[in-house]
Write a protein that holds these residues in place. Structure first.
Motif, PDB file in Angstrom:
ATOM      1  N   UNK A 163     -45.797  19.152 -14.456  1.00  0.00           N
ATOM      2  CA  UNK A 163     -45.359  19.213 -13.064  1.00  0.00           C
ATOM      3  C   UNK A 163     -45.372  20.625 -12.499  1.00  0.00           C
ATOM      4  N   UNK A 164     -45.639  21.623 -13.355  1.00  0.00           N
ATOM      5  CA  UNK A 164     -45.615  23.011 -12.874  1.00  0.00           C
ATOM      6  C   UNK A 164     -46.857  23.360 -12.061  1.00  0.00           C
ATOM      7  N   UNK A 165     -48.028  22.817 -12.455  1.00  0.00           N
ATOM      8  CA  UNK A 165     -49.300  23.051 -11.764  1.00  0.00           C
ATOM      9  C   UNK A 165     -49.696  24.524 -11.737  1.00  0.00           C
ATOM     10  N   UNK A 166     -49.090  25.308 -12.583  1.00  0.00           N
ATOM     11  CA  UNK A 166     -49.360  26.736 -12.702  1.00  0.00           C
ATOM     12  C   UNK A 166     -48.417  27.295 -13.756  1.00  0.00           C
ATOM     13  N   UNK A 167     -48.520  28.578 -14.042  1.00  0.00           N
ATOM     14  CA  UNK A 167     -47.600  29.197 -14.997  1.00  0.00           C
ATOM     15  C   UNK A 167     -46.244  29.384 -14.324  1.00  0.00           C
ATOM     16  N   UNK A 168     -45.223  28.702 -14.845  1.00  0.00           N
ATOM     17  CA  UNK A 168     -43.886  28.794 -14.264  1.00  0.00           C
ATOM     18  C   UNK A 168     -43.327  30.196 -14.513  1.00  0.00           C
ATOM     19  N   UNK A 169     -42.995  30.898 -13.444  1.00  0.00           N
ATOM     20  CA  UNK A 169     -42.481  32.267 -13.547  1.00  0.00           C
ATOM     21  C   UNK A 169     -40.972  32.332 -13.512  1.00  0.00           C
ATOM     22  N   UNK A 170     -40.320  31.320 -12.946  1.00  0.00           N
ATOM     23  CA  UNK A 170     -38.868  31.363 -12.908  1.00  0.00           C
ATOM     24  C   UNK A 170     -38.273  30.294 -12.016  1.00  0.00           C
ATOM     25  N   UNK A 200     -32.464  34.685  -8.551  1.00  0.00           N
ATOM     26  CA  UNK A 200     -33.765  34.453  -9.180  1.00  0.00           C
ATOM     27  C   UNK A 200     -33.639  34.674 -10.677  1.00  0.00           C
ATOM     28  N   UNK A 201     -34.102  33.691 -11.459  1.00  0.00           N
ATOM     29  CA  UNK A 201     -33.980  33.728 -12.919  1.00  0.00           C
ATOM     30  C   UNK A 201     -35.346  33.546 -13.555  1.00  0.00           C
ATOM     31  N   UNK A 202     -35.488  33.972 -14.821  1.00  0.00           N
ATOM     32  CA  UNK A 202     -36.777  33.806 -15.505  1.00  0.00           C
ATOM     33  C   UNK A 202     -36.966  32.366 -15.948  1.00  0.00           C
ATOM     34  N   UNK A 229     -19.080  23.924  -2.009  1.00  0.00           N
ATOM     35  CA  UNK A 229     -20.378  24.595  -2.108  1.00  0.00           C
ATOM     36  C   UNK A 229     -21.482  23.567  -2.323  1.00  0.00           C
ATOM     37  N   UNK A 230     -22.693  23.921  -1.915  1.00  0.00           N
ATOM     38  CA  UNK A 230     -23.872  23.085  -2.143  1.00  0.00           C
ATOM     39  C   UNK A 230     -24.904  23.918  -2.912  1.00  0.00           C
ATOM     40  N   UNK A 231     -25.415  23.359  -4.007  1.00  0.00           N
ATOM     41  CA  UNK A 231     -26.349  24.070  -4.883  1.00  0.00           C
ATOM     42  C   UNK A 231     -27.701  23.373  -4.856  1.00  0.00           C
ATOM     43  N   UNK A 232     -28.784  24.160  -4.736  1.00  0.00           N
ATOM     44  CA  UNK A 232     -30.151  23.656  -4.856  1.00  0.00           C
ATOM     45  C   UNK A 232     -30.954  24.613  -5.719  1.00  0.00           C
ATOM     46  N   UNK A 233     -31.899  24.052  -6.498  1.00  0.00           N
ATOM     47  CA  UNK A 233     -32.695  24.860  -7.428  1.00  0.00           C
ATOM     48  C   UNK A 233     -34.167  24.526  -7.237  1.00  0.00           C
ATOM     49  N   UNK A 234     -35.011  25.532  -7.313  1.00  0.00           N
ATOM     50  CA  UNK A 234     -36.459  25.342  -7.248  1.00  0.00           C
ATOM     51  C   UNK A 234     -37.127  26.163  -8.332  1.00  0.00           C
ATOM     52  N   UNK A 235     -38.358  25.817  -8.664  1.00  0.00           N
ATOM     53  CA  UNK A 235     -39.162  26.617  -9.572  1.00  0.00           C
ATOM     54  C   UNK A 235     -40.290  27.281  -8.805  1.00  0.00           C
ATOM     55  N   UNK A 236     -40.829  28.374  -9.343  1.00  0.00           N
ATOM     56  CA  UNK A 236     -41.929  29.038  -8.653  1.00  0.00           C
ATOM     57  C   UNK A 236     -42.974  29.518  -9.649  1.00  0.00           C
TER      58      UNK A 236
END
Length: 277
Positions: free
Chosen positions: A193-200, A217-219, A236-243
């Motif tokens: 599901x990353x479709x590329x090298x996941x950087x963090x 931003x985390x590794x 609080x509301x928390x959301x997370x994404x990968x890049x």
């Protein structure tokens, strides 16, 4: 056939891929174990027993991936639009190199390179797919058994075109909530599901007034984080994404939690799997 009637075993070892289809390595032995000295290419091992009446059906074993540590050389891949140039610097001059490339065991290609130039051009790549490239040194260059001669020089992975992750991480969980902190953990984004090298990963958390939004931003190896300096008695509301190098993927659904006015509250676990939505 009962074990006491077995006279021995046949072991057929086949390289994947194998451009020399007629050069299987067949071993006959009496014991129920065999030591194989293999390169890091993929292999299939077929095992059958035999007695005076004949040979049994084969049991098929796929040799699992080897760890790519402590290899003597490095491989470099440079994208050139619709094709890629693979280069390496030999540690010695074997008679040839054997290059394997593909997206997995079922999609591997093989090429024997008899020149000492240390480069190879590959094409016909699909975007957003992770490719594995292996280079092996060998002193046998014809259609013979590579197993006794092939040594892996290096292994690398690459994308011809990187994309952004198509999902966020799964199973976002909020734990150990206090007046001023909370512990967030999640399941990493699956490689397909990353479709590329996941950087963090990026964690965004916003208070209920929507006046203050913070991003961390985390590794890519991190799957948890301790939120601090929170306000007491606040939602609080928390959301997370990968890049990846291509950009940021979608955010997870907003996960709410409330800090208490005093002390600590019981753990709050809100698990959402984006694939099920």
């Amino acid at each position: 056939t009962q074990s006491e009637n077995i006279l021995g075993y046949y072991i057929n070892v086949e390289r994947i891929p194998n451009s020399c289809r007629d050069s299987l390595n067949r071993i006959s032995l009496k014991d129920r174990k065999v030591l194989l000295n293999l390169s890091m290419a993929y292999y299939t091992v077929n095992i059958s027993a035999y007695n005076k009446a004949g040979e049994s059906p084969q049991a098929i074993y796929i040799v699992p991936d080897f760890s790519a540590r402590d290899l003597p050389g490095q491989i470099h891949v440079k994208n050139q639009g619709t094709y890629a140039v693979v280069t390496w610097i030999p540690e010695y001059n074997p008679k040839c190199f054997v290059v394997d490339w593909g997206t997995g065991k079922e999609d591997m290609h093989m090429k024997i390179i008899t020149t000492a130039t240390g480069n190879f051009t590959l094409d016909n790549f699909q975007p957003y797919k992770l490719y594995k490239i292996m280079v092996h040194a060998s002193d046998v260059c014809q259609c013979e058994n590579f197993m006794r001669h092939e040594k892996t020089f290096g292994v690398t992975h690459f994308y011809s075109v990187e994309g952004v992750p198509r999902t966020g991480p799964a199973n976002v969980t909020i734990l150990n909530i206090t007046k001023h902190s909370a512990f967030v953990k999640w399941t990493k984004i699956a490689a397909e599901d990353c479709l590329g090298f996941l950087r963090g990963y990026r964690i965004t958390y916003t208070d209920s007034s929507r006046k203050k939004s913070l991003t961390v931003t985390l590794n890519s190896s991190t799957t948890s984080y301790h939120l601090t300096r929170l306000k007491a008695k606040t939602i609080y509301h928390v959301q997370i994404s990968g890049f990846t190098n291509a950009g940021e993927g979608p955010l997870t659904l907003s996960q709410p939690f409330s800090t208490p006015k005093y002390g600590t509250v019981a753990a709050l676990c809100i698990c959402v799997n984006p694939a099920s939505i």
